[in-house]
Design a protein around this motif. Structure first.
Motif, PDB file in Angstrom:
ATOM      1  N   ALA A   1       0.812  -1.214   0.000  1.00 33.20           N
ATOM      2  CA  ALA A   1       0.000   0.000   0.000  1.00 33.20           C
ATOM      3  C   ALA A   1       0.849   1.269   0.000  1.00 33.20           C
ATOM      4  CB  ALA A   1      -0.929   0.000   1.209  1.00 33.20           C
ATOM      5  N   LEU A   2       2.085   1.178   0.488  1.00 29.70           N
ATOM      6  CA  LEU A   2       2.972   2.344   0.504  1.00 29.70           C
ATOM      7  C   LEU A   2       3.502   2.675  -0.888  1.00 29.70           C
ATOM      8  CD1 LEU A   2       5.098   1.676   3.718  1.00 29.70           C
ATOM      9  CD2 LEU A   2       3.088   3.130   3.483  1.00 29.70           C
ATOM     10  N   PHE A   3       3.481   1.696  -1.779  1.00 29.12           N
ATOM     11  CA  PHE A   3       3.991   1.873  -3.144  1.00 29.12           C
ATOM     12  C   PHE A   3       2.914   1.370  -4.119  1.00 29.12           C
ATOM     13  CE2 PHE A   3       7.576   1.262  -0.308  1.00 29.12           C
ATOM     14  CZ  PHE A   3       8.470   2.255  -0.673  1.00 29.12           C
ATOM     15  N   PRO A   4       1.787   2.069  -4.222  1.00 31.76           N
ATOM     16  CA  PRO A   4       0.624   1.555  -4.967  1.00 31.76           C
ATOM     17  C   PRO A   4       0.846   1.334  -6.453  1.00 31.76           C
ATOM     18  CG  PRO A   4       0.322   3.870  -4.374  1.00 31.76           C
ATOM     19  CD  PRO A   4       1.531   3.398  -3.622  1.00 31.76           C
ATOM     20  N   THR A   5       1.840   1.982  -7.048  1.00 28.50           N
ATOM     21  CA  THR A   5       2.057   1.816  -8.490  1.00 28.50           C
ATOM     22  C   THR A   5       3.055   0.712  -8.814  1.00 28.50           C
ATOM     23  OG1 THR A   5       3.852   3.461  -8.570  1.00 28.50           O
ATOM     24  CG2 THR A   5       1.591   4.271  -8.850  1.00 28.50           C
ATOM     25  N   ILE A   6       3.652   0.127  -7.774  1.00 21.49           N
ATOM     26  CA  ILE A   6       4.695  -0.874  -7.971  1.00 21.49           C
ATOM     27  C   ILE A   6       4.087  -2.245  -8.253  1.00 21.49           C
ATOM     28  CG2 ILE A   6       6.567  -2.132  -6.847  1.00 21.49           C
ATOM     29  CD1 ILE A   6       7.328   0.683  -7.702  1.00 21.49           C
TER      30      ILE A   6
ATOM     31  N   PRO B   1      10.831  -2.216  -3.559  1.00 24.67           N
ATOM     32  CA  PRO B   1       9.974  -2.059  -4.737  1.00 24.67           C
ATOM     33  C   PRO B   1      10.839  -1.766  -5.962  1.00 24.67           C
ATOM     34  CG  PRO B   1       9.937  -0.063  -3.419  1.00 24.67           C
ATOM     35  CD  PRO B   1      10.755  -1.060  -2.645  1.00 24.67           C
ATOM     36  N   VAL B   2      10.508  -2.379  -7.082  1.00 27.53           N
ATOM     37  CA  VAL B   2      11.310  -2.235  -8.295  1.00 27.53           C
ATOM     38  C   VAL B   2      10.457  -1.610  -9.397  1.00 27.53           C
ATOM     39  CG1 VAL B   2      12.639  -3.460 -10.063  1.00 27.53           C
ATOM     40  CG2 VAL B   2      12.720  -4.228  -7.676  1.00 27.53           C
ATOM     41  N   GLU B   3      10.986  -0.538  -9.979  1.00 25.69           N
ATOM     42  CA  GLU B   3      10.284   0.166 -11.056  1.00 25.69           C
ATOM     43  C   GLU B   3      11.269   0.435 -12.192  1.00 25.69           C
ATOM     44  OE1 GLU B   3       6.934   3.598 -11.168  1.00 25.69           O
ATOM     45  OE2 GLU B   3       8.741   4.082 -10.042  1.00 25.69           O
ATOM     46  N   ASN B   4      10.898   0.055 -13.403  1.00 26.49           N
ATOM     47  CA  ASN B   4      11.786   0.208 -14.562  1.00 26.49           C
ATOM     48  C   ASN B   4      13.138  -0.453 -14.299  1.00 26.49           C
ATOM     49  OD1 ASN B   4       9.842   1.735 -15.988  1.00 26.49           O
ATOM     50  ND2 ASN B   4      10.491   3.603 -14.913  1.00 26.49           N
ATOM     51  N   GLN B   5      13.096  -1.618 -13.669  1.00 23.11           N
ATOM     52  CA  GLN B   5      14.282  -2.426 -13.377  1.00 23.11           C
ATOM     53  C   GLN B   5      15.261  -1.729 -12.432  1.00 23.11           C
ATOM     54  OE1 GLN B   5      15.769  -3.593 -17.302  1.00 23.11           O
ATOM     55  NE2 GLN B   5      14.478  -5.408 -17.224  1.00 23.11           N
ATOM     56  N   ARG B   6      14.750  -0.802 -11.622  1.00 23.96           N
ATOM     57  CA  ARG B   6      15.581  -0.113 -10.643  1.00 23.96           C
ATOM     58  C   ARG B   6      14.848  -0.028  -9.309  1.00 23.96           C
ATOM     59  NH1 ARG B   6      20.008   2.395 -12.675  1.00 23.96           N
ATOM     60  NH2 ARG B   6      20.145   2.629 -14.933  1.00 23.96           N
ATOM     61  N   PRO B   7      15.596  -0.005  -8.203  1.00 23.19           N
ATOM     62  CA  PRO B   7      14.950   0.105  -6.897  1.00 23.19           C
ATOM     63  C   PRO B   7      14.290   1.467  -6.738  1.00 23.19           C
ATOM     64  CG  PRO B   7      17.318   0.350  -6.682  1.00 23.19           C
ATOM     65  CD  PRO B   7      17.076  -0.086  -8.095  1.00 23.19           C
ATOM     66  N   ALA B   8      13.068   1.457  -6.203  1.00 18.79           N
ATOM     67  CA  ALA B   8      12.328   2.704  -6.014  1.00 18.79           C
ATOM     68  C   ALA B   8      12.259   3.113  -4.556  1.00 18.79           C
ATOM     69  CB  ALA B   8      10.913   2.549  -6.567  1.00 18.79           C
ATOM     70  N   GLY B   9      12.885   2.334  -3.672  1.00 17.74           N
ATOM     71  CA  GLY B   9      12.865   2.635  -2.247  1.00 17.74           C
ATOM     72  C   GLY B   9      13.033   1.371  -1.442  1.00 17.74           C
ATOM     73  N   THR B  10      12.648   1.409  -0.183  1.00 14.65           N
ATOM     74  CA  THR B  10      12.688   0.233   0.671  1.00 14.65           C
ATOM     75  C   THR B  10      11.545   0.313   1.674  1.00 14.65           C
ATOM     76  OG1 THR B  10      14.019   1.108   2.519  1.00 14.65           O
ATOM     77  CG2 THR B  10      15.228   0.265   0.594  1.00 14.65           C
ATOM     78  N   ALA B  11      11.230  -0.827   2.257  1.00 11.62           N
ATOM     79  CA  ALA B  11      10.289  -0.873   3.379  1.00 11.62           C
ATOM     80  C   ALA B  11      10.757  -1.950   4.339  1.00 11.62           C
ATOM     81  CB  ALA B  11       8.875  -1.159   2.901  1.00 11.62           C
ATOM     82  N   LEU B  12      10.518  -1.716   5.618  1.00  5.19           N
ATOM     83  CA  LEU B  12      10.966  -2.648   6.648  1.00  5.19           C
ATOM     84  C   LEU B  12       9.960  -2.633   7.794  1.00  5.19           C
ATOM     85  CD1 LEU B  12      13.501  -4.416   7.531  1.00  5.19           C
ATOM     86  CD2 LEU B  12      14.210  -2.411   8.843  1.00  5.19           C
TER      87      LEU B  12
ATOM     88  N   ASP C   1      12.954   6.333   0.454  1.00  4.97           N
ATOM     89  CA  ASP C   1      13.135   6.461  -0.987  1.00  4.97           C
ATOM     90  C   ASP C   1      14.390   5.694  -1.380  1.00  4.97           C
ATOM     91  OD1 ASP C   1      15.333   8.040  -0.298  1.00  4.97           O
ATOM     92  OD2 ASP C   1      14.360   9.928  -0.859  1.00  4.97           O
ATOM     93  N   LYS C   2      14.782   5.786  -2.641  1.00  3.23           N
ATOM     94  CA  LYS C   2      15.925   4.989  -3.093  1.00  3.23           C
ATOM     95  C   LYS C   2      17.256   5.492  -2.565  1.00  3.23           C
ATOM     96  CE  LYS C   2      15.879   7.370  -7.585  1.00  3.23           C
ATOM     97  NZ  LYS C   2      15.686   7.158  -9.043  1.00  3.23           N
ATOM     98  N   GLN C   3      17.282   6.703  -1.992  1.00  2.09           N
ATOM     99  CA  GLN C   3      18.496   7.197  -1.338  1.00  2.09           C
ATOM    100  C   GLN C   3      18.518   6.853   0.149  1.00  2.09           C
ATOM    101  OE1 GLN C   3      16.867   9.492  -3.594  1.00  2.09           O
ATOM    102  NE2 GLN C   3      18.363   8.828  -5.139  1.00  2.09           N
ATOM    103  N   LEU C   4      17.548   6.059   0.593  1.00  8.20           N
ATOM    104  CA  LEU C   4      17.394   5.657   1.991  1.00  8.20           C
ATOM    105  C   LEU C   4      17.027   6.829   2.900  1.00  8.20           C
ATOM    106  CD1 LEU C   4      20.139   2.921   2.595  1.00  8.20           C
ATOM    107  CD2 LEU C   4      17.795   2.687   1.757  1.00  8.20           C
ATOM    108  N   LYS C   5      16.305   7.789   2.372  1.00 10.43           N
ATOM    109  CA  LYS C   5      15.726   8.833   3.206  1.00 10.43           C
ATOM    110  C   LYS C   5      14.316   8.397   3.604  1.00 10.43           C
ATOM    111  CE  LYS C   5      18.294  12.871   1.573  1.00 10.43           C
ATOM    112  NZ  LYS C   5      18.189  14.249   1.001  1.00 10.43           N
ATOM    113  N   ILE C   6      14.010   8.557   4.868  1.00  7.62           N
ATOM    114  CA  ILE C   6      12.731   8.093   5.393  1.00  7.62           C
ATOM    115  C   ILE C   6      11.580   8.900   4.796  1.00  7.62           C
ATOM    116  CG2 ILE C   6      11.334   7.812   7.487  1.00  7.62           C
ATOM    117  CD1 ILE C   6      13.987   7.415   9.017  1.00  7.62           C
TER     118      ILE C   6
END
Length: 256
Positions: free
Chosen positions: A120-125, A161-172, A190-195
């Motif tokens: 739910a945090l990444f609805p387009t993924i 989450p992976v978008e266009n074959q690249r990481p789009a962020g993280t969740a834990l 986000d993909k830079q590991l900013k909350i």
């Protein structure tokens, strides 16, 4: 289901730091006993880091060792009339009464490994790469220098989450402790590991955690740079848990 090697190679250059098929220690025990890697749903209600289900609680009560599976073999943790060992051997989920040897379900499919709250945090993924964060002695020592107290018990699953074959962020999803009680939080970056978000997953034991105002203060911070708390109240317990989770992300994904 496997994500392509191209995606693996794009993940911050981490393939040399985190084995492609790494598993937390308890999942390794399960694989040693039954011959395959289980989903986190075998022991958790909604994926890695969430509260234990009945099978997970029984595993914990029996010592959380390889020998625990033998002690649990003749039990029926999900109440479906089939003992745990027969279900596990047939690749059915011994924690889910709807998963049986005759109809195992999709609990081992990649789509089932991603908790609904995370999706739910990444609805387009539509593509995900769950990575099991296995902590080494070096990781634990590095985390300590960064103000985080980690141990092998903190091994967890990082959802990428992976978008266009690249990481789009993280969740834990991770636990927090306050006055001897446990509650669970969900962090997204986000993909830079900013909350980007912290939310409460389960606070049955600590209801006050739901109304804390501290969560918004973490948004925009680098996950590894959450300041150490200076008090011992509930907000401090939340802050330390977020700090530990952020450092865990950093040492496993950035190779600090």
């Amino acid at each position: 289901m496997r994500v392509s090697s191209l995606i693996l190679l794009s993940l911050w250059g981490i393939t040399h730091l985190m084995p492609a098929h790494a598993m937390p220690v308890f999942a390794r025990y399960y694989k040693q006993q039954y011959g395959y890697m289980p989903s986190c749903h075998a022991c958790h209600t909604e994926g890695g880091g969430t509260p234990l289900n009945n099978y997970g609680k029984t595993f914990k009560d029996n010592g959380k060792t390889l020998a625990a599976f033998g002690k649990m073999a003749s039990l029926d943790s999900d109440g479906d009339g089939i003992v745990n060992s027969l279900e596990a051997q047939a690749k059915a989920n011994p924690a889910d009464k709807n998963s049986t040897p005759a109809k195992t379900g999709n609990w081992l499919d990649l789509a089932s490994l991603i908790p609904k709250e995370v999706q739910a945090l990444f609805p387009t993924i539509r593509a995900w790469l769950p990575k099991d964060a296995v902590l080494t002695a070096t990781d634990i020592a590095t985390a300590k220098t960064m103000g985080a107290s980690l141990s092998m018990a903190d091994e967890n699953t990082i959802y990428i989450p992976v978008e266009n074959q690249r990481p789009a962020g993280t969740a834990l999803i991770f636990p927090a402790q306050y006055q001897g009680k446990t509650f669970f939080l969900l962090m997204a970056t986000d993909k830079q590991l900013k909350i980007t978000q912290i939310k409460v997953m389960n606070a049955t034991e600590v209801p006050a955690a739901k109304s804390s105002s501290v969560y918004g203060k973490f948004v925009g911070m680098a996950a590894q740079s959450v300041p150490a708390p200076s008090s011992k109240d509930l907000d401090a317990a939340i802050t330390q848990a977020v700090k530990n989770a952020g450092v865990l992300l950093y040492v496993r994904l950035k190779g600090a």
